[in-house]
Scaffold this motif. Structure first.
Motif, PDB file in Angstrom:
ATOM      1  N   PHE A 214       2.808-111.989 -34.919  1.00  0.00           N
ATOM      2  CA  PHE A 214       2.862-113.227 -34.151  1.00  0.00           C
ATOM      3  C   PHE A 214       2.495-114.395 -35.059  1.00  0.00           C
ATOM      4  O   PHE A 214       1.465-114.368 -35.723  1.00  0.00           O
ATOM      5  CB  PHE A 214       1.915-113.160 -32.949  1.00  0.00           C
ATOM      6  N   LYS A 215       3.336-115.410 -35.104  1.00  0.00           N
ATOM      7  CA  LYS A 215       3.137-116.588 -35.943  1.00  0.00           C
ATOM      8  C   LYS A 215       2.376-117.661 -35.165  1.00  0.00           C
ATOM      9  O   LYS A 215       2.448-117.707 -33.933  1.00  0.00           O
ATOM     10  CB  LYS A 215       4.492-117.157 -36.390  1.00  0.00           C
ATOM     11  N   PRO A 216       1.667-118.550 -35.854  1.00  0.00           N
ATOM     12  CA  PRO A 216       0.959-119.649 -35.176  1.00  0.00           C
ATOM     13  C   PRO A 216       1.892-120.563 -34.379  1.00  0.00           C
ATOM     14  O   PRO A 216       1.482-121.161 -33.389  1.00  0.00           O
ATOM     15  CB  PRO A 216       0.295-120.408 -36.319  1.00  0.00           C
ATOM     16  N   SER A 217       3.144-120.639 -34.782  1.00  0.00           N
ATOM     17  CA  SER A 217       4.118-121.494 -34.093  1.00  0.00           C
ATOM     18  C   SER A 217       4.512-120.937 -32.726  1.00  0.00           C
ATOM     19  O   SER A 217       5.134-121.628 -31.928  1.00  0.00           O
ATOM     20  CB  SER A 217       5.378-121.643 -34.944  1.00  0.00           C
ATOM     21  N   GLY A 218       4.168-119.666 -32.468  1.00  0.00           N
ATOM     22  CA  GLY A 218       4.584-119.006 -31.232  1.00  0.00           C
ATOM     23  C   GLY A 218       5.716-118.032 -31.458  1.00  0.00           C
ATOM     24  O   GLY A 218       5.955-117.150 -30.646  1.00  0.00           O
ATOM     25  N   ASP A 219       6.451-118.208 -32.554  1.00  0.00           N
ATOM     26  CA  ASP A 219       7.520-117.270 -32.894  1.00  0.00           C
ATOM     27  C   ASP A 219       6.900-115.950 -33.353  1.00  0.00           C
ATOM     28  O   ASP A 219       5.682-115.854 -33.537  1.00  0.00           O
ATOM     29  CB  ASP A 219       8.406-117.847 -33.999  1.00  0.00           C
ATOM     30  N   PHE A 220       7.721-114.943 -33.557  1.00  0.00           N
ATOM     31  CA  PHE A 220       7.223-113.641 -33.992  1.00  0.00           C
ATOM     32  C   PHE A 220       8.271-112.937 -34.819  1.00  0.00           C
ATOM     33  O   PHE A 220       9.434-113.328 -34.844  1.00  0.00           O
ATOM     34  CB  PHE A 220       6.810-112.779 -32.789  1.00  0.00           C
TER      35      PHE A 220
END
Length: 84
Positions: A48-54
């Motif tokens: 999981f990325k901080p941007s919300g993407d994964f």
């Protein structure tokens, strides 16, 4: 649509993503991006990325990006961590 199978073969099939998504949902194949479906049974890790993407990592080592809009779909995979 283009199907990419675990053994590396690819098939082009005419159809809509929405129709395919509803047909394959019973096999744990879900939408992870507006242009992509993924088989959650083959996922070995999720990042999981901080941007919300994964990013999903599959049991064959391939990766696939997903967008934050579909993050709830893979939230249950949070206990799986992507291999280093």
């Amino acid at each position: 649509m283009e199907y990419c199978l675990a053994n590396g073969t690819q098939h082009l099939i005419r159809g809509t993503l929405a129709a395919t998504e509803s047909e394959l949902a019973r096999f744990a194949i879900v939408r992870v991006h507006r242009t992509r479906l993924a088989n959650l049974d083959r996922v070995s890790g999720v990042d999981f990325k901080p941007s919300g993407d994964f990013e999903l990592t599959f049991d064959n080592g391939k990766t696939l990006g997903g967008s934050r809009r579909y993050r709830p779909t893979v939230a249950s995979l949070g206990s799986r961590t992507a291999p280093a």
